[in-house]
Scaffold this motif. Structure first.
Motif, PDB file in Angstrom:
ATOM      1  N   UNK A 236       0.851  -1.185   0.000  1.00 56.84           N
ATOM      2  CA  UNK A 236       0.000   0.000   0.000  1.00 56.84           C
ATOM      3  C   UNK A 236       0.886   1.234   0.000  1.00 56.84           C
ATOM      4  N   UNK A 237       0.517   2.223  -0.800  1.00 55.36           N
ATOM      5  CA  UNK A 237       1.220   3.507  -0.824  1.00 55.36           C
ATOM      6  C   UNK A 237       0.261   4.594  -0.371  1.00 55.36           C
ATOM      7  N   UNK A 238       0.584   5.237   0.760  1.00 52.84           N
ATOM      8  CA  UNK A 238      -0.163   6.417   1.210  1.00 52.84           C
ATOM      9  C   UNK A 238       0.500   7.598   0.526  1.00 52.84           C
ATOM     10  N   UNK A 239      -0.166   8.136  -0.501  1.00 49.62           N
ATOM     11  CA  UNK A 239       0.534   8.895  -1.529  1.00 49.62           C
ATOM     12  C   UNK A 239       0.381  10.402  -1.442  1.00 49.62           C
ATOM     13  N   UNK A 240      -0.398  10.914  -0.465  1.00 52.26           N
ATOM     14  CA  UNK A 240      -0.587  12.358  -0.471  1.00 52.26           C
ATOM     15  C   UNK A 240      -1.113  12.823  -1.812  1.00 52.26           C
ATOM     16  N   UNK A 241      -0.618  13.966  -2.294  1.00 53.63           N
ATOM     17  CA  UNK A 241      -1.140  14.526  -3.531  1.00 53.63           C
ATOM     18  C   UNK A 241      -0.367  14.080  -4.770  1.00 53.63           C
TER      19      UNK A 241
ATOM     20  N   UNK B 118      -3.559   5.125  -1.528  1.00 51.03           N
ATOM     21  CA  UNK B 118      -4.435   6.024  -0.773  1.00 51.03           C
ATOM     22  C   UNK B 118      -4.069   7.439  -1.201  1.00 51.03           C
ATOM     23  N   UNK B 119      -4.935   8.090  -1.984  1.00 49.57           N
ATOM     24  CA  UNK B 119      -4.600   9.402  -2.538  1.00 49.57           C
ATOM     25  C   UNK B 119      -4.901  10.531  -1.558  1.00 49.57           C
ATOM     26  N   UNK B 120      -4.499  11.731  -1.944  1.00 47.90           N
ATOM     27  CA  UNK B 120      -4.631  12.861  -1.041  1.00 47.90           C
ATOM     28  C   UNK B 120      -6.021  13.430  -0.916  1.00 47.90           C
ATOM     29  N   UNK B 121      -6.892  13.199  -1.915  1.00 47.99           N
ATOM     30  CA  UNK B 121      -8.200  13.864  -1.900  1.00 47.99           C
ATOM     31  C   UNK B 121      -9.306  12.960  -2.428  1.00 47.99           C
TER      32      UNK B 121
END
Length: 221
Positions: free
Chosen positions: A165-170, A206-209
């Protein structure tokens, strides 16, 4: 999304449909789902996703939302039996106000904001600016993923039930965010390379918005 990658597979993405991802040794929970909503007067209502990465003896918070999220963040931690002092790491993917607004709640945590990593006023040596990841432990890495800003990072978590999983911010605004992400990027060509690397190596983003989404790499015929 389906792009003509110069590889032996094609990429497609689909919404995950869940805000929690179990795993061993780490699991993830989206504490608040980010959004970005254009308004009729030309303004935009936006807030960043807040994600908790939980493992043995370690809690890693990725992005803290805006300062207006203070009570929501504390309540979400409280529902899991946690307070600010239980969070060992806070990683802010970049320095925009909807991602760093509650850093002050975590003075005892190791803080990473973009390429800077500190413990109190002691700044640690990293090679994030040289393109090298910084390990929190063998299962969790801070990854340099610049483009949206010059020093964006993401958090990579291995060993979940859905893979990496990548928690990717923006780095990604949301699933199927073409072409809108380019308008918000300081360096679209650099961000495109960071996005491509993420899509080629992770299973959930997991994207930022927006909500989490799956990544599938389909063999080409």
């Amino acid at each position: 999304m389906d792009s003509a990658w110069p590889t032996h597979f094609s990429i497609r993405t689909e919404p995950l449909g869940a805000l929690e991802i179990p795993g061993s040794p780490y699991s993830l929970a989206v504490l608040k789902e980010g959004y970005c909503l254009p308004q009729p007067d030309g303004s935009t209502r936006a807030d960043g996703t807040i994600t908790l990465v939980s493992g043995p003896g370690n809690q890693v918070l990725v992005d803290t939302g805006g300062p207006w999220d203070r009570d929501v963040l504390l309540a979400q931690l409280g529902q899991r039996g946690l307070g600010p002092g239980d969070v060992g790491w806070v990683v802010c993917t970049h320095g925009h106000s909807d991602h760093v607004g509650n850093l002050g709640l975590f003075p005892s945590a190791t803080l990473a904001v973009g390429f800077d990593v500190c413990q109190g006023d002691r700044y640690l040596c990293t090679e994030l600016a040289q393109g090298r990841p910084y390990p929190i432990d063998p299962h969790v890495l801070i990854m340099p993923t610049p483009g949206h800003t010059g020093s964006d990072v993401s958090v990579r978590v291995d060993g979940t039930s859905l893979g990496t999983v990548l928690v990717a911010g923006d780095l990604f605004e949301r699933c199927a965010d073409e072409p809108g992400w380019r308008e918000l990027s300081e360096n679209p060509s650099l961000q495109e390379r960071s996005r491509r690397a993420a899509l080629e190596s992770t299973d959930v983003i997991i994207p930022g918005h927006g909500p989490p989404f799956r990544v599938y790499r389909d063999p080409r015929p």
